[in-house]
Write a protein that holds these residues in place. Structure first.
Motif, PDB file in Angstrom:
ATOM      1  N   ALA A 165       0.843  -1.193   0.000  1.00  0.00           N
ATOM      2  CA  ALA A 165       0.000   0.000   0.000  1.00  0.00           C
ATOM      3  C   ALA A 165       0.880   1.246   0.000  1.00  0.00           C
ATOM      4  O   ALA A 165       1.878   1.313   0.716  1.00  0.00           O
ATOM      5  CB  ALA A 165      -0.908   0.001   1.214  1.00  0.00           C
ATOM      6  N   ALA A 166       0.486   2.219  -0.794  1.00  0.00           N
ATOM      7  CA  ALA A 166       1.244   3.466  -0.888  1.00  0.00           C
ATOM      8  C   ALA A 166       0.542   4.563  -0.112  1.00  0.00           C
ATOM      9  O   ALA A 166      -0.686   4.651  -0.092  1.00  0.00           O
ATOM     10  CB  ALA A 166       1.397   3.886  -2.336  1.00  0.00           C
ATOM     11  N   SER A 167       1.344   5.400   0.514  1.00  0.00           N
ATOM     12  CA  SER A 167       0.801   6.593   1.163  1.00  0.00           C
ATOM     13  C   SER A 167       1.686   7.774   0.797  1.00  0.00           C
ATOM     14  O   SER A 167       2.884   7.633   0.606  1.00  0.00           O
ATOM     15  CB  SER A 167       0.741   6.413   2.679  1.00  0.00           C
ATOM     16  OG  SER A 167       2.033   6.239   3.222  1.00  0.00           O
ATOM     17  N   GLY A 168       1.054   8.938   0.683  1.00  0.00           N
ATOM     18  CA  GLY A 168       1.804  10.128   0.333  1.00  0.00           C
ATOM     19  C   GLY A 168       1.966  10.342  -1.153  1.00  0.00           C
ATOM     20  O   GLY A 168       2.504  11.369  -1.581  1.00  0.00           O
ATOM     21  N   PHE A 169       1.553   9.370  -1.959  1.00  0.00           N
ATOM     22  CA  PHE A 169       1.612   9.520  -3.411  1.00  0.00           C
ATOM     23  C   PHE A 169       0.670   8.493  -4.028  1.00  0.00           C
ATOM     24  O   PHE A 169       0.286   7.518  -3.382  1.00  0.00           O
ATOM     25  CB  PHE A 169       3.035   9.357  -3.944  1.00  0.00           C
ATOM     26  CG  PHE A 169       3.619   7.976  -3.812  1.00  0.00           C
ATOM     27  CD1 PHE A 169       3.966   7.451  -2.565  1.00  0.00           C
ATOM     28  CD2 PHE A 169       3.830   7.191  -4.927  1.00  0.00           C
ATOM     29  CE1 PHE A 169       4.511   6.183  -2.440  1.00  0.00           C
ATOM     30  CE2 PHE A 169       4.377   5.918  -4.815  1.00  0.00           C
ATOM     31  CZ  PHE A 169       4.717   5.420  -3.568  1.00  0.00           C
ATOM     32  N   THR A 170       0.324   8.712  -5.291  1.00  0.00           N
ATOM     33  CA  THR A 170      -0.521   7.771  -5.994  1.00  0.00           C
ATOM     34  C   THR A 170       0.339   6.836  -6.843  1.00  0.00           C
ATOM     35  O   THR A 170       1.321   7.259  -7.448  1.00  0.00           O
ATOM     36  CB  THR A 170      -1.539   8.497  -6.896  1.00  0.00           C
ATOM     37  OG1 THR A 170      -2.275   7.538  -7.637  1.00  0.00           O
ATOM     38  CG2 THR A 170      -0.848   9.450  -7.866  1.00  0.00           C
ATOM     39  N   SER A 212       2.638   0.232 -14.777  1.00  0.00           N
ATOM     40  CA  SER A 212       1.720   1.194 -14.165  1.00  0.00           C
ATOM     41  C   SER A 212       0.272   0.942 -14.583  1.00  0.00           C
ATOM     42  O   SER A 212      -0.647   1.119 -13.784  1.00  0.00           O
ATOM     43  CB  SER A 212       2.138   2.621 -14.525  1.00  0.00           C
ATOM     44  OG  SER A 212       2.197   2.777 -15.936  1.00  0.00           O
ATOM     45  N   SER A 213       0.075   0.502 -15.826  1.00  0.00           N
ATOM     46  CA  SER A 213      -1.279   0.245 -16.312  1.00  0.00           C
ATOM     47  C   SER A 213      -1.782  -1.138 -15.920  1.00  0.00           C
ATOM     48  O   SER A 213      -2.977  -1.418 -16.028  1.00  0.00           O
ATOM     49  CB  SER A 213      -1.313   0.362 -17.835  1.00  0.00           C
ATOM     50  OG  SER A 213      -0.571  -0.694 -18.423  1.00  0.00           O
ATOM     51  N   GLY A 214      -0.874  -1.992 -15.508  1.00  0.00           N
ATOM     52  CA  GLY A 214      -1.228  -3.381 -15.229  1.00  0.00           C
ATOM     53  C   GLY A 214      -1.184  -4.254 -16.466  1.00  0.00           C
ATOM     54  O   GLY A 214      -1.409  -5.463 -16.375  1.00  0.00           O
ATOM     55  N   GLY A 215      -0.862  -3.663 -17.620  1.00  0.00           N
ATOM     56  CA  GLY A 215      -0.886  -4.419 -18.860  1.00  0.00           C
ATOM     57  C   GLY A 215       0.300  -5.329 -19.076  1.00  0.00           C
ATOM     58  O   GLY A 215       0.243  -6.254 -19.882  1.00  0.00           O
ATOM     59  N   SER A 216       1.395  -5.074 -18.372  1.00  0.00           N
ATOM     60  CA  SER A 216       2.591  -5.913 -18.496  1.00  0.00           C
ATOM     61  C   SER A 216       2.987  -6.447 -17.134  1.00  0.00           C
ATOM     62  O   SER A 216       2.999  -5.700 -16.154  1.00  0.00           O
ATOM     63  CB  SER A 216       3.760  -5.108 -19.077  1.00  0.00           C
ATOM     64  OG  SER A 216       3.481  -4.673 -20.384  1.00  0.00           O
ATOM     65  N   THR A 217       3.294  -7.735 -17.096  1.00  0.00           N
ATOM     66  CA  THR A 217       3.771  -8.349 -15.862  1.00  0.00           C
ATOM     67  C   THR A 217       4.965  -9.234 -16.184  1.00  0.00           C
ATOM     68  O   THR A 217       5.186  -9.615 -17.345  1.00  0.00           O
ATOM     69  CB  THR A 217       2.681  -9.203 -15.181  1.00  0.00           C
ATOM     70  OG1 THR A 217       2.250 -10.224 -16.100  1.00  0.00           O
ATOM     71  CG2 THR A 217       1.485  -8.358 -14.769  1.00  0.00           C
ATOM     72  N   SER A 267      -0.971  -8.318  -9.118  1.00  0.00           N
ATOM     73  CA  SER A 267      -2.099  -7.524  -9.606  1.00  0.00           C
ATOM     74  C   SER A 267      -2.067  -6.173  -8.908  1.00  0.00           C
ATOM     75  O   SER A 267      -1.341  -5.984  -7.927  1.00  0.00           O
ATOM     76  CB  SER A 267      -3.430  -8.245  -9.347  1.00  0.00           C
ATOM     77  OG  SER A 267      -3.632  -8.423  -7.964  1.00  0.00           O
ATOM     78  N   ARG A 268      -2.854  -5.262  -9.437  1.00  0.00           N
ATOM     79  CA  ARG A 268      -2.898  -3.944  -8.812  1.00  0.00           C
ATOM     80  C   ARG A 268      -4.309  -3.393  -8.858  1.00  0.00           C
ATOM     81  O   ARG A 268      -5.084  -3.689  -9.773  1.00  0.00           O
ATOM     82  CB  ARG A 268      -1.915  -2.979  -9.496  1.00  0.00           C
ATOM     83  CG  ARG A 268      -2.192  -2.639 -10.933  1.00  0.00           C
ATOM     84  CD  ARG A 268      -1.020  -1.872 -11.548  1.00  0.00           C
ATOM     85  NE  ARG A 268      -0.768  -0.641 -10.837  1.00  0.00           N
ATOM     86  CZ  ARG A 268       0.429  -0.048 -10.775  1.00  0.00           C
ATOM     87  NH1 ARG A 268       1.470  -0.584 -11.378  1.00  0.00           N
ATOM     88  NH2 ARG A 268       0.577   1.091 -10.110  1.00  0.00           N
ATOM     89  N   ASP A 269      -4.622  -2.587  -7.851  1.00  0.00           N
ATOM     90  CA  ASP A 269      -5.895  -1.880  -7.773  1.00  0.00           C
ATOM     91  C   ASP A 269      -5.538  -0.421  -7.527  1.00  0.00           C
ATOM     92  O   ASP A 269      -5.338  -0.004  -6.388  1.00  0.00           O
ATOM     93  CB  ASP A 269      -6.761  -2.447  -6.648  1.00  0.00           C
ATOM     94  CG  ASP A 269      -8.149  -1.843  -6.607  1.00  0.00           C
ATOM     95  OD1 ASP A 269      -8.341  -0.745  -7.193  1.00  0.00           O
ATOM     96  OD2 ASP A 269      -9.036  -2.436  -5.987  1.00  0.00           O
ATOM     97  N   ASN A 270      -5.457   0.340  -8.613  1.00  0.00           N
ATOM     98  CA  ASN A 270      -5.033   1.736  -8.472  1.00  0.00           C
ATOM     99  C   ASN A 270      -6.047   2.556  -7.678  1.00  0.00           C
ATOM    100  O   ASN A 270      -5.677   3.537  -7.031  1.00  0.00           O
ATOM    101  CB  ASN A 270      -4.798   2.353  -9.843  1.00  0.00           C
ATOM    102  CG  ASN A 270      -3.488   1.882 -10.476  1.00  0.00           C
ATOM    103  OD1 ASN A 270      -2.685   1.187  -9.844  1.00  0.00           O
ATOM    104  ND2 ASN A 270      -3.276   2.233 -11.730  1.00  0.00           N
ATOM    105  N   ALA A 271      -7.301   2.158  -7.691  1.00  0.00           N
ATOM    106  CA  ALA A 271      -8.307   2.875  -6.907  1.00  0.00           C
ATOM    107  C   ALA A 271      -8.025   2.748  -5.419  1.00  0.00           C
ATOM    108  O   ALA A 271      -8.327   3.658  -4.637  1.00  0.00           O
ATOM    109  CB  ALA A 271      -9.699   2.354  -7.230  1.00  0.00           C
ATOM    110  N   LYS A 272      -7.428   1.612  -5.031  1.00  0.00           N
ATOM    111  CA  LYS A 272      -7.067   1.402  -3.627  1.00  0.00           C
ATOM    112  C   LYS A 272      -5.602   1.723  -3.362  1.00  0.00           C
ATOM    113  O   LYS A 272      -5.114   1.544  -2.248  1.00  0.00           O
ATOM    114  CB  LYS A 272      -7.357  -0.045  -3.223  1.00  0.00           C
ATOM    115  CG  LYS A 272      -8.838  -0.391  -3.227  1.00  0.00           C
ATOM    116  CD  LYS A 272      -9.071  -1.822  -2.747  1.00  0.00           C
ATOM    117  CE  LYS A 272     -10.564  -2.137  -2.705  1.00  0.00           C
ATOM    118  NZ  LYS A 272     -10.827  -3.515  -2.238  1.00  0.00           N
ATOM    119  N   ASN A 273      -4.899   2.162  -4.438  1.00  0.00           N
ATOM    120  CA  ASN A 273      -3.478   2.517  -4.289  1.00  0.00           C
ATOM    121  C   ASN A 273      -2.668   1.353  -3.717  1.00  0.00           C
ATOM    122  O   ASN A 273      -1.773   1.553  -2.878  1.00  0.00           O
ATOM    123  CB  ASN A 273      -3.322   3.752  -3.385  1.00  0.00           C
ATOM    124  CG  ASN A 273      -2.307   4.740  -3.925  1.00  0.00           C
ATOM    125  OD1 ASN A 273      -2.008   4.765  -5.127  1.00  0.00           O
ATOM    126  ND2 ASN A 273      -1.764   5.554  -3.043  1.00  0.00           N
TER     127      ASN A 273
END
Length: 132
Positions: A23-28, A53-58, A71-77
């Motif tokens: 989880a990130a804090s202080g930045f997106t 960053s887009s989740g399109g490449s792993t 996986s990533r959920d940018n809405a939840k950072n």
């Protein structure tokens, strides 16, 4: 203050599963590629997996392919690492790291390489122990 915080580590039996969170804090995290790395006692830090960053490449280390999923959920950072069929050799401190490249072609290169020195921000790590 930019900060990454890992969670979800613990003790699990061989064959079990864990899901790590970063989880990130202080930045997106929207513009950041995120990597997971691990370090076992007496060994060098190694790349486990990363996601663009887009989740399109792993990308995954050969040792975890077919068992781990990033996986990533940018809405939840937050970025996740689902670890299944865990083995004793997966025991290590797991770190997440972030890099902001703003360059799609460069990001693909970084994701493919899984090199720790290319990442700018690091979490404090979470211990994963696989043992019966």
């Amino acid at each position: 203050q930019l900060q990454l915080v890992e969670s979800g580590g613990g003790l699990v039996q061989p064959g079990g599963s864990l899901r790590l969170s970063c989880a990130a804090s202080g930045f997106t995290l929207d513009y950041y590629a995120i990597g997971w790395f691990r370090q076992a006692p007496g060994k060098e830090r190694e790349g486990v997996s990363c996601i663009s960053s887009s989740g399109g490449s792993t990308n995954y280390a050969d040792s975890v392919k077919g068992r781990f999923t990033i996986s990533r959920d940018n809405a939840k950072n937050t970025v996740y690492l689902q670890m299944n069929s865990l083995k004793p050799e997966d025991t290590a401190v797991y770190y997440c790291a972030a890099v902001d490249l703003r360059n799609p072609s460069l990001e693909i290169t970084v994701v493919a390489a899984l090199r720790a020195y290319e990442y700018d921000y690091w979490g404090q790590g979470t211990q994963v122990t696989v043992s019966s």
